[in-house]
Design an enzyme around this catalytic site. Structure first.
Site, PDB file in Angstrom:
ATOM      1  CG  ASP A 170      11.856  15.971   2.628  1.00 13.00           C
ATOM      2  OD1 ASP A 170      12.360  14.841   2.481  1.00 13.00           O
ATOM      3  OD2 ASP A 170      10.687  16.234   2.273  1.00 13.00           O
TER       4      ASP A 170
HETATM    5  C1  BGC Z   1       9.889  13.024   1.199  1.00 10.77           C
HETATM    6  C2  BGC Z   1      10.009  12.593   2.647  1.00 10.77           C
HETATM    7  C3  BGC Z   1      10.720  11.258   2.731  1.00 10.77           C
HETATM    8  C4  BGC Z   1      12.087  11.415   2.075  1.00 10.77           C
HETATM    9  C5  BGC Z   1      12.921  10.160   2.114  1.00 10.77           C
HETATM   10  C6  BGC Z   1      11.219  12.968   0.485  1.00 10.77           C
HETATM   11  O1  BGC Z   1      11.034  13.126  -0.894  1.00 10.77           O
HETATM   12  O2  BGC Z   1       9.352  14.331   1.125  1.00 10.77           O
HETATM   13  O3  BGC Z   1       8.735  12.527   3.234  1.00 10.77           O
HETATM   14  O4  BGC Z   1      10.831  10.839   4.055  1.00 10.77           O
HETATM   15  O5  BGC Z   1      11.901  11.771   0.713  1.00 10.77           O
HETATM   16  O6  BGC Z   1      12.423   9.213   1.245  1.00 10.77           O
END
Ligand code: BGC
Length: 698
Positions: A220
């Site tokens: 993530d």
């Molecule tokens: C989130 C993800 C997301 C990523 C990119 C993160 O803060 O937990 O679900 O895909 O950011 O935006």
């Protein structure tokens, strides 16, 4: 693939283990290896991130998809999203989200399908198949036990082996079995003391060994935490540039024998497999139209209660309908956080109802109880850009002082601009300034509350006067200023903004609240008393229900409970529509004859709602999550949110309905509940024997 791998130098391999930018993997030009572009996800495709980029289709959120229980339909959603991804030049959609509704307080529940792993896995599989049959990779997330936002970057989910497998891992396992997502995203949190992105039991033993996963595991965003990362089972660190997957360090570690080159090869092989998969030739499905988004929104609507058959309403009878609630006008069509997209359009409940009933029915509106945390965005209907189009004119400058001619210009149909990385070379988020300008034509006379939020430096002019000044002091600032306006007399509006060069995330956002009645609840009650029917659209907003934080309780925010109680006392024909992504307490449930759960319904939310309220479609949604009587009844209540960095999943397997069944605890509305307009009758029931064993309990 093997040949390509063999042709690579160690340094080239090492360069592939982290992203190149916020939204791209690294390319190797010498070998014609392209960069892969990823995009959020899950209810639309954000794509280019520079605010002049294309708008996106906006489907209902995950929990609403779960409420359809219709995997064929969700496969069509996946296909339509794939088309959107491909048109925007991306390859991977960062979706779907299959974390479990462990506590109804969790900020991202709206994004997740269900409290039940089987339903979640089934809907996820359909979604992934829809995407991947069109050559777009899914990124199934967040692996795993990422079921709350509280302290999400440090919390350890302490889960026993059996619930870990049977509840939290199960939707991932099912999706792997039925749809093989080409990528998986690790979660921010720790599981049993070890960060997911570094957790070799999870990513190595279970995912790759036991389940034989052949895809790529990415982190993530910024969810990597130590120098354990290169030697672990994570394949790709996101976003770029590298932090722990530093190419120079990886090369050195391999050369001095600290890092197994076979492990590096395995990570690279997985990336090459992804590139192969997303660059293969697949037919391009049609992009989503209003019809599909509307169908999903409609099938998601759950009729919770319908005493005395108050619904469906007759659209042809001349009558007066009172529509009440902030969300009726400012439709909440998605939750907050990274899943937000810039929708093609929004049909609000008020607009949907008005459109459905036509001229013979009087539809009158009152806000009832203001519920916004941030002032709602300035209404587009009030705004005219310099060239006469709806919206505002936007001029970007490639400098930090709005100097010279704009680098490029356009019209924006929104008043919230954000930058988090970029995929579009038009704007360097660390080095630009901008001007937004146009006119605002108010519809009523009175005090308008202008609200400016900026991260960077900004100032707002209304009618030639500076009314908010964030110019001298940069940073994260919000200011509200009241300006008295006269109905139908246009005033100029202008915002100047200079980016925060050091920031990760930036925003400039103009909210504007029109004049409110002196006593908003009383005004709504008076309206309801004069009407034949009252429809209260109650709910939360994406500022209350969002990634990044959990809800403090299960109550409707503001004075909505009081509003509903007083409206139904004034008019017994009151329907409450809940525009929320997770359960709320309903202290007024007994008094209100009809309750409709409409979730965050995407761009067609208002039309979908109207088609159910007026009986064009019989409601068929079923709750994918239990609605409890009160927070204290919920399975995780005693252990949530955890302390000292640990949250114990003390309820074990008894998540969601399993807990209520076990405890014989009546919820407000159970998992699977959902009425329709059809009457079902059972009769002539007969027993097939005269001896029976006791019912089995578990
Ligand atoms: C989130 C993800 C997301 C990523 C990119 C993160 O803060 O937990 O679900 O895909 O950011 O935006």
């Amino acid at each position: 693939m093997e040949q390509l791998l063999n042709e690579m130098t160690l340094a080239e391999k090492a360069s592939l283990l982290a992203g190149a930018t916020t939204w791209h993997t690294a390319a190797i030009e010498r070998l014609n290896l392209p960069a892969i572009q990823v995009s959020d996800g899950p209810n639309g495709v954000r794509g280019a991130d520079d605010n002049l980029g294309e708008t996106s289709v906006c489907f209902p959120v995950g929990v609403a998809m779960g409420a359809t229980w219709n995997s064929d339909l969700i496969e069509q959603v996946g296909a339509a999203l794939a088309a959107e991804v491909r048109v925007k030049g991306a390859h991977v959609l960062l979706a779907p989200t299959v974390n479990i509704h462990r506590t109804p307080l969790a900020g991202r529940n709206f994004e997740c399908f269900a409290e039940d792993p089987y339903l979640s896995g089934a809907i996820a599989s359909a979604y992934i198949n829809g995407l991947q049959k069109a050559g777009v990779a899914a990124s199934l997330k967040h692996f795993v036990a990422n079921d709350q936002e509280f302290e999400r970057f440090s919390m350890s989910s302490e889960v026993a082996e059996r619930p870990l497998h049977e509840i939290y891992l199960e939707p991932f396992r099912l999706a792997l079995e039925k749809a093989n997502p080409w990528t998986i995203m690790s979660s921010y949190n720790k599981v049993n003391g070890i960060y997911s992105s570094e957790n070799d039991v999870l990513l190595g033993d279970i995912l790759k060994e036991m389940w034989g996963y052949d895809g790529l595991v990415m982190s993530d965003w910024y969810g990597t935490y130590s120098d354990q990362v290169p030697g672990g089972s994570l394949d790709l660190e996101m976003p770029g540039p590298a932090r722990w997957m530093d190419p120079a360090k990886i090369v050195a570690a391999v050369e001095n024998g600290d890092l197994d080159p076979a492990l590096v090869d395995d990570k690279v092989r997985r990336l090459l497999r992804l590139v192969e998969r997303v660059t293969a030739d697949y037919p391009l499905p049609p992009r989503a139209d209003g019809q599909l988004t509307r169908q999903v929104a409609t099938e998601a609507i759950v009729l919770l209660k319908n005493e005395g058959d108050l619904l469906p309403l007759n659209p042809d009878k001349p009558q007066t309908i009172a529509v009440i609630g902030e969300n009726a006008q400012w439709a909440q069509i998605m939750g907050g956080g990274s899943s937000q997209v810039n929708p093609h359009y929004i049909v609000s409940p008020l607009a949907g109802i008005r459109q459905r009933v036509g001229e013979d029915v009087t539809v009158a509106y009152q806000i009832g109880a203001p519920i916004h945390r941030l002032a709602p965005l300035a209404n587009l209907d009030w705004l005219t850009a310099v060239d006469g189009q709806q919206g505002l004119s936007l001029d970007y400058f490639h400098n930090l002082d709005l100097a010279g001619d704009p680098g490029h210009s356009g019209i924006v149909q929104k008043t919230e601009l954000t930058w988090f990385g970029t995929v579009n070379p038009l704007v360097d988020p660390a080095h630009f300034s901008l001007r937004l300008s146009g006119t605002l034509t108010p519809t009523e006379s009175g005090d308008y509350q202008f609200h400016l939020w900026s991260i960077g430096r900004a100032r707002l002019w209304v009618d030639g006067q500076v009314v908010v000044d964030h110019w001298e002091e940069a940073g994260d600032r919000q200011t509200t200023a009241a300006v008295s306006l006269t109905a139908n007399q246009s005033v100029s509006v202008k915002i100047e903004y200079i980016t925060e060069p050091e920031g990760k995330w930036r925003i400039v956002r103009l909210g504007c609240v029109p004049p409110l009645p002196a006593d908003p609840i009383q005004a709504a009650v008076d309206l309801a008393a004069r009407a034949d029917v009252a429809i209260v659209v109650a709910g939360l907003t994406r500022e209350w229900e969002s990634e990044g934080f959990d809800r403090p309780d299960l109550r409707l925010v503001g004075q909505q409970d009081e509003l509903i109680a007083r409206v139904v006392a004034a008019n017994p024909n009151t329907i409450v529509v809940l525009n929320v992504g997770s359960p709320v307490e309903m202290p007024w449930a007994n008094a209100v004859p009809a309750i409709v759960q409409s979730w965050y319904g995407g761009q067609e939310a208002g039309n979908a709602l109207a088609s159910v309220l007026f009986g064009d479609v019989a409601p068929s949604g079923k709750l994918p999550t239990t609605f409890p009587m009160r927070l204290e009844d919920t399975p995780a209540f005693i252990n949530y949110p955890g302390e000292n960095g640990k949250v114990y999943y003390g309820e074990g397997l008894f998540v969601g309905y399993r807990y209520y069944d076990k405890k014989h605890l009546a919820p407000l509305f159970p998992f699977g509940h959902g009425l329709s307009y059809t009457q079902f009758a059972y009769d002539n029931l007969r027993l097939n024997g005269d001896k029976f064993t006791p019912a089995m309990r578990f």
